[in-house]
Design a protein around this motif. Sequence first.
Motif, PDB file in Angstrom:
ATOM      1  N   GLY A   1       0.832  -1.196   0.000  1.00 47.94           N
ATOM      2  CA  GLY A   1       0.000   0.000   0.000  1.00 47.94           C
ATOM      3  C   GLY A   1       0.871   1.251   0.000  1.00 47.94           C
ATOM      4  O   GLY A   1       2.091   1.162  -0.065  1.00 47.94           O
ATOM      5  N   PRO A   2       0.272   2.434   0.045  1.00 46.71           N
ATOM      6  CA  PRO A   2      -1.157   2.676   0.259  1.00 46.71           C
ATOM      7  C   PRO A   2      -1.997   2.418  -0.994  1.00 46.71           C
ATOM      8  O   PRO A   2      -1.469   2.258  -2.085  1.00 46.71           O
ATOM      9  N   PHE A   3      -3.336   2.433  -0.751  1.00 48.43           N
ATOM     10  CA  PHE A   3      -4.295   2.201  -1.831  1.00 48.43           C
ATOM     11  C   PHE A   3      -5.341   3.307  -1.813  1.00 48.43           C
ATOM     12  O   PHE A   3      -5.636   3.883  -0.761  1.00 48.43           O
ATOM     13  N   ARG A   4      -5.894   3.578  -3.001  1.00 56.88           N
ATOM     14  CA  ARG A   4      -6.901   4.638  -3.101  1.00 56.88           C
ATOM     15  C   ARG A   4      -8.255   4.036  -3.439  1.00 56.88           C
ATOM     16  O   ARG A   4      -8.411   3.284  -4.409  1.00 56.88           O
ATOM     17  N   LEU A   5      -9.230   4.365  -2.606  1.00 54.43           N
ATOM     18  CA  LEU A   5     -10.622   3.966  -2.823  1.00 54.43           C
ATOM     19  C   LEU A   5     -11.386   5.244  -3.145  1.00 54.43           C
ATOM     20  O   LEU A   5     -11.451   6.160  -2.319  1.00 54.43           O
ATOM     21  N   GLN A   6     -11.958   5.324  -4.337  1.00 52.85           N
ATOM     22  CA  GLN A   6     -12.500   6.586  -4.822  1.00 52.85           C
ATOM     23  C   GLN A   6     -14.004   6.687  -4.613  1.00 52.85           C
ATOM     24  O   GLN A   6     -14.732   5.728  -4.828  1.00 52.85           O
ATOM     25  N   TYR A   7     -14.471   7.892  -4.192  1.00 52.08           N
ATOM     26  CA  TYR A   7     -15.902   8.185  -4.132  1.00 52.08           C
ATOM     27  C   TYR A   7     -16.190   9.331  -5.087  1.00 52.08           C
ATOM     28  O   TYR A   7     -15.306  10.136  -5.412  1.00 52.08           O
TER      29      TYR A   7
ATOM     30  N   TYR B   1      -8.638  15.855   4.494  1.00 55.32           N
ATOM     31  CA  TYR B   1      -7.760  16.884   3.952  1.00 55.32           C
ATOM     32  C   TYR B   1      -7.907  16.853   2.437  1.00 55.32           C
ATOM     33  O   TYR B   1      -7.702  15.818   1.805  1.00 55.32           O
ATOM     34  N   ARG B   2      -8.333  17.981   1.872  1.00 48.91           N
ATOM     35  CA  ARG B   2      -8.631  18.055   0.435  1.00 48.91           C
ATOM     36  C   ARG B   2      -9.578  16.916   0.021  1.00 48.91           C
ATOM     37  O   ARG B   2      -9.415  16.276  -1.007  1.00 48.91           O
ATOM     38  N   GLY B   3     -10.550  16.644   0.889  1.00 47.89           N
ATOM     39  CA  GLY B   3     -11.580  15.644   0.602  1.00 47.89           C
ATOM     40  C   GLY B   3     -11.179  14.217   0.881  1.00 47.89           C
ATOM     41  O   GLY B   3     -12.004  13.306   0.754  1.00 47.89           O
ATOM     42  N   THR B   4      -9.939  13.982   1.294  1.00 46.06           N
ATOM     43  CA  THR B   4      -9.426  12.621   1.465  1.00 46.06           C
ATOM     44  C   THR B   4      -9.338  12.242   2.934  1.00 46.06           C
ATOM     45  O   THR B   4      -8.860  13.025   3.770  1.00 46.06           O
ATOM     46  N   VAL B   5      -9.787  11.037   3.241  1.00 47.63           N
ATOM     47  CA  VAL B   5      -9.726  10.500   4.597  1.00 47.63           C
ATOM     48  C   VAL B   5      -8.737   9.337   4.614  1.00 47.63           C
ATOM     49  O   VAL B   5      -8.832   8.416   3.795  1.00 47.63           O
ATOM     50  N   SER B   6      -7.793   9.384   5.550  1.00 47.69           N
ATOM     51  CA  SER B   6      -6.752   8.362   5.652  1.00 47.69           C
ATOM     52  C   SER B   6      -7.015   7.463   6.857  1.00 47.69           C
ATOM     53  O   SER B   6      -7.278   7.952   7.959  1.00 47.69           O
ATOM     54  N   PHE B   7      -6.926   6.142   6.662  1.00 48.48           N
ATOM     55  CA  PHE B   7      -7.132   5.193   7.764  1.00 48.48           C
ATOM     56  C   PHE B   7      -6.539   3.842   7.370  1.00 48.48           C
ATOM     57  O   PHE B   7      -6.139   3.630   6.214  1.00 48.48           O
ATOM     58  N   LEU B   8      -6.492   2.947   8.340  1.00 47.52           N
ATOM     59  CA  LEU B   8      -6.033   1.583   8.089  1.00 47.52           C
ATOM     60  C   LEU B   8      -7.223   0.639   8.012  1.00 47.52           C
ATOM     61  O   LEU B   8      -8.196   0.784   8.758  1.00 47.52           O
ATOM     62  N   SER B   9      -7.164  -0.305   7.088  1.00 46.63           N
ATOM     63  CA  SER B   9      -8.158  -1.372   7.007  1.00 46.63           C
ATOM     64  C   SER B   9      -7.415  -2.681   6.762  1.00 46.63           C
ATOM     65  O   SER B   9      -6.675  -2.790   5.774  1.00 46.63           O
ATOM     66  N   ARG B  10      -7.572  -3.636   7.673  1.00 50.93           N
ATOM     67  CA  ARG B  10      -6.869  -4.911   7.581  1.00 50.93           C
ATOM     68  C   ARG B  10      -5.362  -4.715   7.442  1.00 50.93           C
ATOM     69  O   ARG B  10      -4.670  -5.422   6.716  1.00 50.93           O
ATOM     70  N   GLY B  11      -4.857  -3.695   8.139  1.00 46.37           N
ATOM     71  CA  GLY B  11      -3.427  -3.442   8.147  1.00 46.37           C
ATOM     72  C   GLY B  11      -2.893  -2.685   6.954  1.00 46.37           C
ATOM     73  O   GLY B  11      -1.689  -2.448   6.847  1.00 46.37           O
ATOM     74  N   LYS B  12      -3.758  -2.290   6.017  1.00 44.08           N
ATOM     75  CA  LYS B  12      -3.337  -1.582   4.817  1.00 44.08           C
ATOM     76  C   LYS B  12      -3.797  -0.122   4.887  1.00 44.08           C
ATOM     77  O   LYS B  12      -4.928   0.164   5.288  1.00 44.08           O
ATOM     78  N   ARG B  13      -2.919   0.795   4.425  1.00 45.26           N
ATOM     79  CA  ARG B  13      -3.288   2.209   4.395  1.00 45.26           C
ATOM     80  C   ARG B  13      -4.235   2.465   3.232  1.00 45.26           C
ATOM     81  O   ARG B  13      -3.926   2.166   2.071  1.00 45.26           O
ATOM     82  N   ILE B  14      -5.415   3.034   3.570  1.00 48.64           N
ATOM     83  CA  ILE B  14      -6.438   3.334   2.567  1.00 48.64           C
ATOM     84  C   ILE B  14      -6.669   4.838   2.543  1.00 48.64           C
ATOM     85  O   ILE B  14      -6.792   5.476   3.590  1.00 48.64           O
ATOM     86  N   TYR B  15      -6.726   5.390   1.345  1.00 46.01           N
ATOM     87  CA  TYR B  15      -7.135   6.773   1.154  1.00 46.01           C
ATOM     88  C   TYR B  15      -8.508   6.769   0.499  1.00 46.01           C
ATOM     89  O   TYR B  15      -8.642   6.409  -0.679  1.00 46.01           O
ATOM     90  N   LEU B  16      -9.523   7.145   1.264  1.00 52.09           N
ATOM     91  CA  LEU B  16     -10.861   7.317   0.704  1.00 52.09           C
ATOM     92  C   LEU B  16     -10.897   8.723   0.119  1.00 52.09           C
ATOM     93  O   LEU B  16     -10.947   9.723   0.862  1.00 52.09           O
ATOM     94  N   ALA B  17     -10.839   8.816  -1.226  1.00 50.92           N
ATOM     95  CA  ALA B  17     -10.523  10.094  -1.862  1.00 50.92           C
ATOM     96  C   ALA B  17     -11.491  10.442  -2.982  1.00 50.92           C
ATOM     97  O   ALA B  17     -12.072   9.561  -3.627  1.00 50.92           O
TER      98      ALA B  17
END
Length: 435
Positions: free
Chosen positions: A372-378, A406-422
């Motif tokens: 990671g990290p990985f980007r999950l887009q909305y 920050y700039r619409g993006t939320v950073s968190f961990l899911s199953r140990g991987k960094r996810i950017y909900l962006a």
Amino acid sequence: MHRKRGSLILCGTFLFITWNAILVLLLWGRPTPSGDQGEVVSRTNKDLVEDVIQITNTIENELEIQKELLIQILNHQSRSSNKNKPKVVAPAQPVIPILVIACNRVTVRRCLDKLLQHRPSAQLYPIIVSQDCGHADTAEVIRSYGNQVTHLKQPDLSDIAVRPEHKKFQGYYKISRHYHWALNQVFKTHSHSSVVIVEDDLEVAPDFFEYFRAMLPLLKSDPSLWCVSAWNDNGRDGYVDPGKANLLYRTDFFPGLGWMLLREVWEELEPKWPASFWDDWMRQPEQRRNRACIRPEISRTLTFGRQGVSLGQFYDKYLRYIKLNTEFVPFTKLDLSYLKEETYRENFIKEVYSAPVVTYEEVTQGQLKGPGPFRLQYSSKNSFKLLAKNLGIMDDLKSGVPRTGYRGTVSFLSRGKRIYLAPPPGWTQYDPTWS
């Protein structure tokens, strides 16, 4: 020391008197010429004048010497006196008061005990407890700390006239009134230049004071910042990286729950302070003015107050699981320049939008490949809220800004991987209608 000083004064005075007595005797002992001697005729008036001038100069010189001697004695006396006076040493570092907002919770003791346990200096971090509500048992708890804290009492305990449909929100109106009064006490009455605000149901981490000490210079020097918070709204265990206790973020969302404010910002906000719901008011574009706050990966505060005016909203589902940092991070010794606006924005955008795009199913089913990290887009308000809710992070928005965003993006961990909900690339601004 006093006996030695007295002897020096007596000695100086004795020398002064003795020398002048000798001068007087010398003058009296000078021979006066007889009127019937021829030598008198030979002495001219000029000779007599010169003798008088010489004697006068001698006296003046000796008096000057005696004056210097007495000045030296007096100076020595003054220095000796000052040595015995206690020295008042001004703190080399700025004072950062901690303002505890209290009401009717006797459990304020837990909050105060932790603050006192971790406080490195009473001089640099005075604790001011401002109490509303007039609750006697809570007041007694606060008084029991004696001079370890300053106990202020909000004088206006009256009910506030509100619209009929807001009658159930009377508590929010009183809280806003209390904040207004307490912050004026800190900045106007006590003349502090900054403050860290802590509610009476918060427990602080061991490096709570270190964190705010390190953040103060950044907050003062960067006009694009307007607060520093100890809180991560999505900071539940499993959603934060336990190995990144030193990691800090910029966020467009005002987090509260243990936060630092400068006097200059209060002078801006105070004239228009709202009658109620002050924290949501802070999150409006008119107050935020595109400024950000600093917040940590792992929270430096933990709330233990389920009961309050919000009636436990979010507490059972989110707040009770927030992870409190236990590792002391020496923030004042770290290079924090990465948090400056331009540097942070460029690095953040690069990291988020260079991350591979993944699907919700890949995230939740553990199908992500690589570290990671990985980007999950909305793409819309509804898609954000649906993804956030299903992923277990807070899904509410305030004036269009997601919690921790920050700039619409939320950073968190899911199953140990960094996810950017962006949001999609090219994001420019928040939509205040997203609420």
